[in-house]
Design a protein around this motif. Structure first.
Motif, PDB file in Angstrom:
ATOM      1  N   CYS A  23       0.836  -1.193   0.000  1.00  0.00           N
ATOM      2  CA  CYS A  23       0.000   0.000   0.000  1.00  0.00           C
ATOM      3  C   CYS A  23       0.876   1.251   0.000  1.00  0.00           C
ATOM      4  CB  CYS A  23      -0.916   0.007   1.222  1.00  0.00           C
ATOM      5  SG  CYS A  23      -1.998   1.444   1.273  1.00  0.00           S
ATOM      6  N   VAL A  24       0.646   2.147  -0.956  1.00  0.00           N
ATOM      7  CA  VAL A  24       1.443   3.370  -1.058  1.00  0.00           C
ATOM      8  C   VAL A  24       0.609   4.617  -0.761  1.00  0.00           C
ATOM      9  CG1 VAL A  24       3.107   2.386  -2.669  1.00  0.00           C
ATOM     10  CG2 VAL A  24       1.055   3.507  -3.561  1.00  0.00           C
ATOM     11  N   ASN A  25      -0.646   4.437  -0.417  1.00  0.00           N
ATOM     12  CA  ASN A  25      -1.508   5.560  -0.060  1.00  0.00           C
ATOM     13  C   ASN A  25      -1.136   6.035   1.339  1.00  0.00           C
ATOM     14  OD1 ASN A  25      -3.665   7.248   0.783  1.00  0.00           O
ATOM     15  ND2 ASN A  25      -5.052   6.232  -0.653  1.00  0.00           N
ATOM     16  N   THR A  26      -0.642   7.266   1.457  1.00  0.00           N
ATOM     17  CA  THR A  26      -0.108   7.739   2.733  1.00  0.00           C
ATOM     18  C   THR A  26      -1.185   8.048   3.769  1.00  0.00           C
ATOM     19  OG1 THR A  26       0.004  10.008   1.862  1.00  0.00           O
ATOM     20  CG2 THR A  26       1.991   8.646   1.698  1.00  0.00           C
ATOM     21  N   SER A  27      -2.447   7.995   3.396  1.00  0.00           N
ATOM     22  CA  SER A  27      -3.514   8.162   4.384  1.00  0.00           C
ATOM     23  C   SER A  27      -3.829   6.857   5.112  1.00  0.00           C
ATOM     24  CB  SER A  27      -4.787   8.693   3.714  1.00  0.00           C
ATOM     25  OG  SER A  27      -5.376   7.717   2.876  1.00  0.00           O
ATOM     26  N   MET A  28      -3.307   5.734   4.607  1.00  0.00           N
ATOM     27  CA  MET A  28      -3.649   4.432   5.181  1.00  0.00           C
ATOM     28  C   MET A  28      -3.155   4.228   6.616  1.00  0.00           C
ATOM     29  SD  MET A  28      -5.401   1.735   4.802  1.00  0.00           S
ATOM     30  CE  MET A  28      -5.853   1.794   3.061  1.00  0.00           C
ATOM     31  N   PRO A  29      -1.919   4.637   6.991  1.00  0.00           N
ATOM     32  CA  PRO A  29      -1.494   4.427   8.381  1.00  0.00           C
ATOM     33  C   PRO A  29      -2.446   5.063   9.395  1.00  0.00           C
ATOM     34  CG  PRO A  29       0.389   4.960   7.031  1.00  0.00           C
ATOM     35  CD  PRO A  29      -0.819   5.165   6.166  1.00  0.00           C
ATOM     36  N   ASN A  30      -2.934   6.275   9.115  1.00  0.00           N
ATOM     37  CA  ASN A  30      -3.894   6.910  10.011  1.00  0.00           C
ATOM     38  C   ASN A  30      -5.174   6.086  10.103  1.00  0.00           C
ATOM     39  OD1 ASN A  30      -1.993   8.970   9.058  1.00  0.00           O
ATOM     40  ND2 ASN A  30      -3.238  10.395  10.230  1.00  0.00           N
ATOM     41  N   LYS A  31      -5.679   5.659   8.950  1.00  0.00           N
ATOM     42  CA  LYS A  31      -6.911   4.877   8.929  1.00  0.00           C
ATOM     43  C   LYS A  31      -6.745   3.567   9.685  1.00  0.00           C
ATOM     44  CE  LYS A  31      -8.497   6.746   4.485  1.00  0.00           C
ATOM     45  NZ  LYS A  31      -8.816   6.429   3.068  1.00  0.00           N
ATOM     46  N   ILE A  32      -5.591   2.916   9.494  1.00  0.00           N
ATOM     47  CA  ILE A  32      -5.331   1.653  10.197  1.00  0.00           C
ATOM     48  C   ILE A  32      -5.227   1.893  11.701  1.00  0.00           C
ATOM     49  CG2 ILE A  32      -3.552  -0.100  10.620  1.00  0.00           C
ATOM     50  CD1 ILE A  32      -5.198  -0.820   8.240  1.00  0.00           C
ATOM     51  N   LEU A  33      -4.551   2.975  12.091  1.00  0.00           N
ATOM     52  CA  LEU A  33      -4.411   3.305  13.503  1.00  0.00           C
ATOM     53  C   LEU A  33      -5.782   3.501  14.146  1.00  0.00           C
ATOM     54  CD1 LEU A  33      -2.476   4.046  15.854  1.00  0.00           C
ATOM     55  CD2 LEU A  33      -2.588   6.419  15.040  1.00  0.00           C
ATOM     56  N   TYR A  34      -6.647   4.259  13.492  1.00  0.00           N
ATOM     57  CA  TYR A  34      -7.979   4.508  14.041  1.00  0.00           C
ATOM     58  C   TYR A  34      -8.803   3.219  14.088  1.00  0.00           C
ATOM     59  CZ  TYR A  34      -6.621   9.277  12.637  1.00  0.00           C
ATOM     60  OH  TYR A  34      -5.960  10.463  12.447  1.00  0.00           O
ATOM     61  N   ALA A  35      -8.740   2.431  13.009  1.00  0.00           N
ATOM     62  CA  ALA A  35      -9.509   1.191  12.955  1.00  0.00           C
ATOM     63  C   ALA A  35      -8.996   0.167  13.963  1.00  0.00           C
ATOM     64  CB  ALA A  35      -9.467   0.605  11.541  1.00  0.00           C
ATOM     65  N   ALA A  36      -7.676   0.141  14.159  1.00  0.00           N
ATOM     66  CA  ALA A  36      -7.096  -0.799  15.126  1.00  0.00           C
ATOM     67  C   ALA A  36      -7.564  -0.477  16.536  1.00  0.00           C
ATOM     68  CB  ALA A  36      -5.573  -0.748  15.049  1.00  0.00           C
ATOM     69  N   PHE A  37      -7.695   0.804  16.839  1.00  0.00           N
ATOM     70  CA  PHE A  37      -8.236   1.202  18.143  1.00  0.00           C
ATOM     71  C   PHE A  37      -9.684   0.737  18.280  1.00  0.00           C
ATOM     72  CE2 PHE A  37     -11.002   4.514  20.022  1.00  0.00           C
ATOM     73  CZ  PHE A  37     -10.717   4.288  21.352  1.00  0.00           C
ATOM     74  N   GLU A  38     -10.479   0.974  17.270  1.00  0.00           N
ATOM     75  CA  GLU A  38     -11.895   0.624  17.325  1.00  0.00           C
ATOM     76  C   GLU A  38     -12.113  -0.876  17.425  1.00  0.00           C
ATOM     77  OE1 GLU A  38     -13.396   2.428  13.809  1.00  0.00           O
ATOM     78  OE2 GLU A  38     -13.218   4.486  14.576  1.00  0.00           O
ATOM     79  N   HIS A  39     -11.235  -1.658  16.794  1.00  0.00           N
ATOM     80  CA  HIS A  39     -11.388  -3.117  16.789  1.00  0.00           C
ATOM     81  C   HIS A  39     -10.498  -3.804  17.831  1.00  0.00           C
ATOM     82  CE1 HIS A  39     -13.891  -3.464  13.128  1.00  0.00           C
ATOM     83  NE2 HIS A  39     -13.256  -2.366  12.740  1.00  0.00           N
TER      84      HIS A  39
ATOM     85  N   GLU B  44       1.918   9.712  16.216  1.00  0.00           N
ATOM     86  CA  GLU B  44       2.114  10.169  14.839  1.00  0.00           C
ATOM     87  C   GLU B  44       2.304   8.927  13.967  1.00  0.00           C
ATOM     88  OE1 GLU B  44       2.480  12.915  11.688  1.00  0.00           O
ATOM     89  OE2 GLU B  44       1.855  13.226  13.772  1.00  0.00           O
ATOM     90  N   ALA B  45       1.601   8.856  12.823  1.00  0.00           N
ATOM     91  CA  ALA B  45       1.623   7.659  11.975  1.00  0.00           C
ATOM     92  C   ALA B  45       2.393   7.901  10.679  1.00  0.00           C
ATOM     93  CB  ALA B  45       0.200   7.221  11.662  1.00  0.00           C
ATOM     94  N   LYS B  46       3.143   6.877  10.246  1.00  0.00           N
ATOM     95  CA  LYS B  46       3.933   6.966   9.013  1.00  0.00           C
ATOM     96  C   LYS B  46       3.738   5.696   8.176  1.00  0.00           C
ATOM     97  CE  LYS B  46       5.970  10.859  10.210  1.00  0.00           C
ATOM     98  NZ  LYS B  46       5.552  12.129   9.533  1.00  0.00           N
ATOM     99  N   ASN B  47       3.852   5.854   6.851  1.00  0.00           N
ATOM    100  CA  ASN B  47       3.754   4.717   5.947  1.00  0.00           C
ATOM    101  C   ASN B  47       5.144   4.295   5.487  1.00  0.00           C
ATOM    102  OD1 ASN B  47       2.057   2.865   4.552  1.00  0.00           O
ATOM    103  ND2 ASN B  47       2.473   3.932   2.634  1.00  0.00           N
ATOM    104  N   VAL B  48       5.451   3.018   5.593  1.00  0.00           N
ATOM    105  CA  VAL B  48       6.777   2.486   5.260  1.00  0.00           C
ATOM    106  C   VAL B  48       6.648   1.580   4.039  1.00  0.00           C
ATOM    107  CG1 VAL B  48       8.774   1.182   6.087  1.00  0.00           C
ATOM    108  CG2 VAL B  48       7.425   2.562   7.694  1.00  0.00           C
ATOM    109  N   THR B  49       7.320   1.938   2.952  1.00  0.00           N
ATOM    110  CA  THR B  49       7.241   1.156   1.716  1.00  0.00           C
ATOM    111  C   THR B  49       8.614   0.703   1.229  1.00  0.00           C
ATOM    112  OG1 THR B  49       7.343   3.149   0.342  1.00  0.00           O
ATOM    113  CG2 THR B  49       5.150   2.395   1.018  1.00  0.00           C
ATOM    114  N   LEU B  50       9.610   0.780   2.103  1.00  0.00           N
ATOM    115  CA  LEU B  50      10.979   0.415   1.726  1.00  0.00           C
ATOM    116  C   LEU B  50      11.476  -0.711   2.632  1.00  0.00           C
ATOM    117  CD1 LEU B  50      13.624   0.974   0.137  1.00  0.00           C
ATOM    118  CD2 LEU B  50      14.181   2.689   1.896  1.00  0.00           C
ATOM    119  N   VAL B  51      11.956  -1.788   2.010  1.00  0.00           N
ATOM    120  CA  VAL B  51      12.563  -2.902   2.740  1.00  0.00           C
ATOM    121  C   VAL B  51      13.884  -3.228   2.070  1.00  0.00           C
ATOM    122  CG1 VAL B  51      12.388  -5.333   3.377  1.00  0.00           C
ATOM    123  CG2 VAL B  51      10.366  -3.869   3.539  1.00  0.00           C
ATOM    124  N   GLU B  52      14.969  -3.148   2.831  1.00  0.00           N
ATOM    125  CA  GLU B  52      16.313  -3.473   2.332  1.00  0.00           C
ATOM    126  C   GLU B  52      16.946  -4.497   3.256  1.00  0.00           C
ATOM    127  OE1 GLU B  52      18.018  -2.455  -0.289  1.00  0.00           O
ATOM    128  OE2 GLU B  52      16.675  -0.929  -1.097  1.00  0.00           O
TER     129      GLU B  52
END
Length: 234
Positions: free
Chosen positions: A81-97, A134-142
């Motif tokens: 996932c490269v949509n940078t709004s996703m970490p916030n959405k996941i954080l909020y949803a993880a709290f709710e669930h 504060e939420a961040k999206n990570v798309t790099l693995v080395e």
């Protein structure tokens, strides 16, 4: 894996052609080429290869100039996932669930919470005191290590300084890193890309700022939360 945040529908599979001006991506679906919007201002290092499969979603807003948004890229034999709004959405949803152990005792969420001169992605109320995140999206693995950022980020450096300032006031603060690319066994700041961010990251850890790196599981239907990664340091 339960999907915590579904992608906006309809979702469409296309192939990458090229990127221009950071926020424009040209794609093709076999019959036509067209431009889609990406909110990811990073480099998306290693992800944007010609012909690579992508997932795009259509905005319900009929006034948008570009109706389609880039959601995910196929890489490392999985979706990222490269949509940078996703970490916030996941954080909020993880709290709710109740899917995030670090927030197990949290009782209330405030989004885009302001504290002093800082505005963070979330404030969680809990019996032990507020938790600022504060939420961040990570798309790099080395070399099996998830790394952030994938480009120099002055904004990210600013956020770390703000988190340290809040920790110095006795507040509980954390960085939530959603690792969207498969193959990571640990997490570390990308000192080979942004040495200033990496230095600040370790200073933040020493100052009491928590780091919560979690892998995501991405499917064409949406994104779920998987497992927490250890933080690597010398």
């Amino acid at each position: 894996m339960d999907i915590l945040v579904p992608f906006e529908q309809p979702i469409r599979q296309v192939r990458f052609v090229r990127r221009e001006k950071r926020f424009l991506v040209l794609v093709e679906d076999g019959t036509e080429k067209f431009w889609v919007h990406t909110n990811n201002s990073g480099s998306m290092l290693g992800l944007l290869r010609p012909g690579e499969e992508m997932l795009i979603s259509k905005s319900p807003n009929p006034k948008r100039k570009l109706p389609w948004t880039l959601e995910a890229v196929y890489a490392n034999d999985d979706w990222c996932c490269v949509n940078t709004s996703m970490p916030n959405k996941i954080l909020y949803a993880a709290f709710e669930h109740r899917a995030l152990p670090e927030l197990a005792k949290a009782t209330k969420l405030q989004r885009e919470a302001k504290v002093g001169q800082s505005r963070l992605d979330a404030r969680f109320e809990s019996p032990g005191g507020d938790i600022w995140v504060e939420a961040k999206n990570v798309t790099l693995v080395e070399d099996n290590s998830a790394a952030f950022p994938d480009a120099v980020t002055v904004r990210g450096q600013k956020h770390l300084r703000e988190l340290m300032a809040l920790a110095a006031q006795g507040l509980r603060v954390a960085g939530f890193y959603l690792v969207s690319l498969a193959g990571a066994h640990c997490f570390a700041p990308a000192d080979y890309i942004d040495p200033e961010y990496a230095s600040l990251f370790y200073q933040a850890l020493d100052a009491g700022v928590e780091a919560w790196p979690y892998t995501a599981k991405v499917t064409p239907q949406g994104v779920g939360l998987d497992r927490r990664l250890p933080v690597w340091r010398n």
